[in-house]
Scaffold this motif. Structure first.
Motif, short mmCIF file in Angstrom:
data_model
loop_
_atom_site.label_atom_id
_atom_site.label_comp_id
_atom_site.label_asym_id
_atom_site.label_seq_id
_atom_site.Cartn_x
_atom_site.Cartn_y
_atom_site.Cartn_z
N GLU A 64 -13.60 -7.36 10.78
CA GLU A 64 -14.33 -8.25 11.69
C GLU A 64 -14.79 -9.51 10.98
OE1 GLU A 64 -17.44 -5.61 13.02
OE2 GLU A 64 -16.28 -5.11 14.80
N LYS A 65 -15.11 -9.37 9.69
CA LYS A 65 -15.52 -10.51 8.88
C LYS A 65 -15.32 -10.14 7.43
CE LYS A 65 -20.42 -9.32 8.60
NZ LYS A 65 -21.78 -9.80 8.68
N TRP A 66 -15.48 -11.12 6.54
CA TRP A 66 -15.31 -10.89 5.12
C TRP A 66 -16.15 -11.88 4.35
CZ3 TRP A 66 -11.70 -12.18 8.67
CH2 TRP A 66 -11.25 -13.49 8.67
N GLU A 89 -1.58 -3.10 11.89
CA GLU A 89 -2.29 -4.36 12.07
C GLU A 89 -2.91 -4.68 10.73
OE1 GLU A 89 -5.81 -6.38 14.74
OE2 GLU A 89 -4.77 -4.61 15.50
N ASN A 90 -3.05 -5.95 10.43
CA ASN A 90 -3.60 -6.39 9.15
C ASN A 90 -5.12 -6.52 9.21
OD1 ASN A 90 -1.03 -6.72 7.94
ND2 ASN A 90 -0.80 -8.63 9.05
N LEU A 91 -5.75 -6.56 8.02
CA LEU A 91 -7.18 -6.80 7.96
C LEU A 91 -7.50 -8.18 8.53
CD1 LEU A 91 -8.14 -5.43 4.45
CD2 LEU A 91 -8.54 -4.36 6.67
N VAL A 92 -6.67 -9.15 8.19
CA VAL A 92 -6.79 -10.50 8.72
C VAL A 92 -5.41 -10.94 9.16
CG1 VAL A 92 -8.79 -11.10 7.30
CG2 VAL A 92 -6.49 -11.59 6.46
N LYS A 93 -5.36 -11.98 9.98
CA LYS A 93 -4.08 -12.49 10.45
C LYS A 93 -4.18 -14.00 10.62
CE LYS A 93 -5.44 -10.76 14.96
NZ LYS A 93 -5.13 -9.81 16.01
N PHE A 140 -14.75 -6.72 2.83
CA PHE A 140 -14.28 -6.75 4.22
C PHE A 140 -15.14 -5.79 5.04
CE2 PHE A 140 -10.50 -9.27 3.92
CZ PHE A 140 -10.17 -9.20 2.58
N PHE A 141 -15.58 -6.26 6.18
CA PHE A 141 -16.36 -5.44 7.11
C PHE A 141 -15.40 -4.98 8.20
CE2 PHE A 141 -19.14 -8.25 4.87
CZ PHE A 141 -20.26 -7.47 4.60
N LEU A 142 -15.10 -3.69 8.19
CA LEU A 142 -14.04 -3.15 9.05
C LEU A 142 -14.51 -2.92 10.48
CD1 LEU A 142 -12.61 -0.52 6.55
CD2 LEU A 142 -11.94 -2.92 6.86
N ARG A 143 -13.57 -3.13 11.39
CA ARG A 143 -13.83 -2.87 12.81
C ARG A 143 -14.08 -1.37 12.99
NH1 ARG A 143 -9.16 -4.06 16.87
NH2 ARG A 143 -8.62 -5.49 15.20
N ARG A 144 -15.08 -1.03 13.76
CA ARG A 144 -15.42 0.39 14.00
C ARG A 144 -14.62 0.93 15.18
NH1 ARG A 144 -20.30 1.78 11.35
NH2 ARG A 144 -21.32 -0.07 10.48
N GLY A 145 -14.44 2.24 15.18
CA GLY A 145 -13.81 2.92 16.31
C GLY A 145 -12.29 2.86 16.32
N VAL A 146 -11.67 2.33 15.26
CA VAL A 146 -10.21 2.24 15.21
C VAL A 146 -9.65 3.55 14.68
CG1 VAL A 146 -8.27 1.01 14.15
CG2 VAL A 146 -10.33 -0.25 14.80
N LYS A 147 -8.56 4.00 15.29
CA LYS A 147 -7.90 5.23 14.85
C LYS A 147 -6.41 4.96 14.68
CE LYS A 147 -11.11 8.23 17.21
NZ LYS A 147 -11.67 9.22 16.36
N PHE A 148 -5.81 5.71 13.78
CA PHE A 148 -4.36 5.66 13.62
C PHE A 148 -3.72 6.36 14.81
CE2 PHE A 148 -5.85 5.12 9.25
CZ PHE A 148 -5.03 4.08 8.82
#
Length: 86
Positions: free
Chosen positions: A21-23, A4-8, A34-42
């Motif tokens: 989530e925002k930039w 998934e991309n940082l933005v789309k 860039f403010f990254l979404r928390r709790g995401v895992k590969f």
């Protein structure tokens, strides 16, 4: 390949949040935060974090450029691109 991309792009081609989530853009336009979404895992359970983004960007833009993934956009399957070889 799963990713998934940082933005789309949404259906109106507006840039919307993805893994970011925002930039914010600096006043001089040269730095983006860039403010990254928390709790995401590969898929293997490794946490998604700023270090993972940094590693990916360095790999895609580094001297070896292992793939044309650095040129990917969500529109690539809808538009014909003229690409200049690296």
């Amino acid at each position: 390949m799963m990713y998934e991309n940082l933005v789309k792009f949404d259906e109106k081609l507006k840039i919307v949040p993805g893994l970011a989530e925002k930039w914010e853009q600096s006043k001089d336009g040269l730095t983006w935060t860039f403010f990254l979404r928390r709790g995401v895992k590969f898929h293997d359970g490794t946490p998604f974090n700023a270090e993972a983004v940094k590693t990916f960007v360095e790999r895609m833009t580094g001297p070896e450029k292992p793939s044309r993934a650095a040129l990917y956009t969500p529109l690539s399957n809808r538009l014909r691109w003229s690409m200049i070889p690296p």
